[in-house]
Design a protein around this motif. Structure first.
Motif, mmCIF file in Angstrom:
data_model
loop_
_atom_site.group_PDB
_atom_site.id
_atom_site.type_symbol
_atom_site.label_atom_id
_atom_site.label_comp_id
_atom_site.label_asym_id
_atom_site.label_seq_id
_atom_site.Cartn_x
_atom_site.Cartn_y
_atom_site.Cartn_z
ATOM 1 N N GLU A 218 0.847 -1.201 0.000
ATOM 2 C CA GLU A 218 0.000 0.000 0.000
ATOM 3 C C GLU A 218 0.877 1.243 0.000
ATOM 4 O O GLU A 218 1.956 1.254 0.589
ATOM 5 C CB GLU A 218 -0.925 -0.010 1.216
ATOM 6 C CG GLU A 218 -1.975 -1.095 1.145
ATOM 7 C CD GLU A 218 -2.922 -1.072 2.333
ATOM 8 O OE1 GLU A 218 -3.026 -0.030 3.020
ATOM 9 O OE2 GLU A 218 -3.567 -2.109 2.565
ATOM 10 N N HIS B 184 0.341 4.700 4.741
ATOM 11 C CA HIS B 184 0.291 4.004 6.027
ATOM 12 C C HIS B 184 0.212 5.047 7.131
ATOM 13 O O HIS B 184 0.577 6.215 6.933
ATOM 14 C CB HIS B 184 1.545 3.145 6.233
ATOM 15 C CG HIS B 184 1.703 2.090 5.204
ATOM 16 N ND1 HIS B 184 1.169 0.841 5.333
ATOM 17 C CD2 HIS B 184 2.327 2.105 3.995
ATOM 18 C CE1 HIS B 184 1.459 0.130 4.266
ATOM 19 N NE2 HIS B 184 2.156 0.873 3.436
ATOM 20 N N PHE B 185 -0.212 4.591 8.282
ATOM 21 C CA PHE B 185 -0.218 5.471 9.445
ATOM 22 C C PHE B 185 0.415 4.725 10.606
ATOM 23 O O PHE B 185 0.016 3.611 10.936
ATOM 24 C CB PHE B 185 -1.640 5.899 9.823
ATOM 25 C CG PHE B 185 -1.662 6.821 11.005
ATOM 26 C CD1 PHE B 185 -1.293 8.150 10.859
ATOM 27 C CD2 PHE B 185 -2.013 6.354 12.262
ATOM 28 C CE1 PHE B 185 -1.282 9.001 11.949
ATOM 29 C CE2 PHE B 185 -2.002 7.194 13.354
ATOM 30 C CZ PHE B 185 -1.641 8.525 13.203
ATOM 31 N N LYS B 186 1.429 5.345 11.203
ATOM 32 C CA LYS B 186 2.091 4.746 12.358
ATOM 33 C C LYS B 186 1.772 5.582 13.591
ATOM 34 O O LYS B 186 2.117 6.763 13.668
ATOM 35 C CB LYS B 186 3.598 4.672 12.145
ATOM 36 C CG LYS B 186 4.318 4.008 13.297
ATOM 37 C CD LYS B 186 5.784 3.821 13.014
ATOM 38 C CE LYS B 186 6.436 3.124 14.200
ATOM 39 N NZ LYS B 186 7.850 2.886 13.950
ATOM 40 N N PRO C 46 -3.508 0.398 15.094
ATOM 41 C CA PRO C 46 -2.053 0.470 14.973
ATOM 42 C C PRO C 46 -1.592 -0.267 13.715
ATOM 43 O O PRO C 46 -2.291 -1.131 13.200
ATOM 44 C CB PRO C 46 -1.560 -0.258 16.231
ATOM 45 C CG PRO C 46 -2.673 -1.162 16.613
ATOM 46 C CD PRO C 46 -3.940 -0.494 16.159
ATOM 47 N N MET C 47 -0.429 0.113 13.232
ATOM 48 C CA MET C 47 0.139 -0.552 12.061
ATOM 49 C C MET C 47 0.472 -1.991 12.434
ATOM 50 O O MET C 47 0.993 -2.254 13.517
ATOM 51 C CB MET C 47 1.399 0.183 11.601
ATOM 52 C CG MET C 47 2.033 -0.410 10.365
ATOM 53 S SD MET C 47 3.589 0.396 9.911
ATOM 54 C CE MET C 47 3.008 1.995 9.409
ATOM 55 N N LYS C 48 0.176 -2.920 11.548
ATOM 56 C CA LYS C 48 0.500 -4.320 11.802
ATOM 57 C C LYS C 48 2.013 -4.488 11.874
ATOM 58 O O LYS C 48 2.750 -3.877 11.099
ATOM 59 C CB LYS C 48 -0.074 -5.212 10.708
ATOM 60 C CG LYS C 48 -1.572 -5.298 10.734
ATOM 61 C CD LYS C 48 -2.066 -6.233 9.648
ATOM 62 C CE LYS C 48 -3.579 -6.294 9.655
ATOM 63 N NZ LYS C 48 -4.099 -7.106 8.560
ATOM 64 N N LYS C 49 2.449 -5.339 12.790
ATOM 65 C CA LYS C 49 3.882 -5.567 13.013
ATOM 66 C C LYS C 49 4.583 -6.039 11.736
ATOM 67 O O LYS C 49 5.674 -5.579 11.409
ATOM 68 C CB LYS C 49 4.051 -6.600 14.133
ATOM 69 C CG LYS C 49 5.459 -6.837 14.545
ATOM 70 C CD LYS C 49 5.949 -5.729 15.414
ATOM 71 C CE LYS C 49 7.317 -6.083 15.972
ATOM 72 N NZ LYS C 49 8.085 -4.906 16.289
ATOM 73 N N VAL D 140 3.746 -5.464 8.589
ATOM 74 C CA VAL D 140 3.853 -4.351 7.636
ATOM 75 C C VAL D 140 4.978 -3.416 8.056
ATOM 76 O O VAL D 140 5.771 -2.962 7.230
ATOM 77 C CB VAL D 140 2.511 -3.586 7.524
ATOM 78 C CG1 VAL D 140 2.657 -2.338 6.670
ATOM 79 C CG2 VAL D 140 1.426 -4.494 6.961
ATOM 80 N N GLU D 141 5.068 -3.163 9.350
ATOM 81 C CA GLU D 141 6.135 -2.296 9.861
ATOM 82 C C GLU D 141 7.513 -2.893 9.558
ATOM 83 O O GLU D 141 8.423 -2.187 9.122
ATOM 84 C CB GLU D 141 5.951 -2.113 11.372
ATOM 85 C CG GLU D 141 6.793 -0.994 11.946
ATOM 86 C CD GLU D 141 6.433 -0.673 13.401
ATOM 87 O OE1 GLU D 141 7.261 0.005 14.034
ATOM 88 O OE2 GLU D 141 5.371 -1.088 13.886
ATOM 89 N N ARG E 294 7.384 11.080 5.501
ATOM 90 C CA ARG E 294 6.607 11.071 6.741
ATOM 91 C C ARG E 294 6.086 12.461 7.049
ATOM 92 O O ARG E 294 6.819 13.436 6.942
ATOM 93 C CB ARG E 294 7.462 10.579 7.904
ATOM 94 C CG ARG E 294 7.845 9.119 7.796
ATOM 95 C CD ARG E 294 8.890 8.733 8.855
ATOM 96 N NE ARG E 294 9.166 7.318 8.858
ATOM 97 C CZ ARG E 294 9.990 6.705 8.020
ATOM 98 N NH1 ARG E 294 10.620 7.399 7.085
ATOM 99 N NH2 ARG E 294 10.186 5.405 8.091
ATOM 100 N N LYS F 56 1.890 10.013 9.178
ATOM 101 C CA LYS F 56 1.302 9.537 7.937
ATOM 102 C C LYS F 56 2.499 9.238 7.039
ATOM 103 O O LYS F 56 3.368 10.083 6.845
ATOM 104 C CB LYS F 56 0.401 10.596 7.318
ATOM 105 C CG LYS F 56 -0.244 10.135 6.048
ATOM 106 C CD LYS F 56 -1.168 11.164 5.457
ATOM 107 C CE LYS F 56 -1.755 10.604 4.176
ATOM 108 N NZ LYS F 56 -2.577 11.563 3.489
#
Length: 195
Positions: free
Chosen positions: A53, A56-58, A70-73, A75-76, A92, A108
């Motif tokens: 994607e 993303h948003f962290k 929260p962002m999936k681990k 994906v991070e 960012r 973001k």
């Protein structure tokens, strides 16, 4: 003359039996024929890809009952790996929000693919990139179980992941190199076909 007639008749009978025998044998499903049908049906090799994607948003901090996932681990980890290896660039922007439910602060994150890595983009739309990770190719037939009374066969075979791209290196240890598959093949009057 009679002898040459008998030889001709004998030769004709042998020829007829040979044709019948060859026709009967051609209904057997060989590994070579099964491989040919599978490769043709699936158009191997095929490209496997990861859908990345673009936005993303962290979450950095959160107070109250703010509803922000929260962002999936995984994906991070992927984003960090790709950015550290200079396969992607991330822009960012700090984002804050306060509501009656609480407050959150985060980044973001907008993902961009550098020009040198665009060759690995299989497809792009406004939301995501499909990034080639590797090729999947036919490897081998591992077994054929034929059910002659019902004119079908179960074929077990393997595919192999190969030709990993830089984007695929992250997944190389997480995905098996060999993929086990099976397919049903049916015998028609004109030969074997994949069901």
């Amino acid at each position: 003359m009679k002898r040459s007639q008998h030889l001709i008749q004998g030769s004709t009978i042998i020829a007829v039996f040979s044709v019948i025998l060859l026709t009967a044998c051609s209904n057997d499903l060989s590994r070579i024929k099964a491989k040919s049908l599978i490769v043709k049906h699936n158009n191997f090799p095929i490209s496997e890809y990861y859908e990345l994607e673009k936005n993303h948003f962290k979450m950095l901090e959160k107070t109250g009952a703010v509803i922000a996932a929260p962002m999936k681990k995984e994906v991070e980890e992927i984003l960090q790996y790709l950015e550290n290896n200079k396969l992607i660039e991330i822009q960012r922007k700090r984002k804050e929000s306060s509501t009656w439910m609480g407050r959150y602060v985060g980044h973001k994150m907008m993902v961009f693919i550098p020009k040198k890595n665009k060759k690995y983009i299989l497809k792009e739309n406004k939301h995501s990139y499909n990034l080639k990770t590797c090729d999947i190719n036919f490897h081998k037939i591992t077994g054929i179980k034929t059910y002659n009374d019902y004119n079908y066969a179960e074929v077990e075979y393997e595919l192999k992941r190969e030709n990993w791209t830089p984007f695929g290196e992250f997944f190389k240890t997480k995905k098996p190199s060999i993929i086990k598959k099976n397919v049903t093949m049916v015998l028609y009057d004109d030969g074997w076909r994949i069901r």
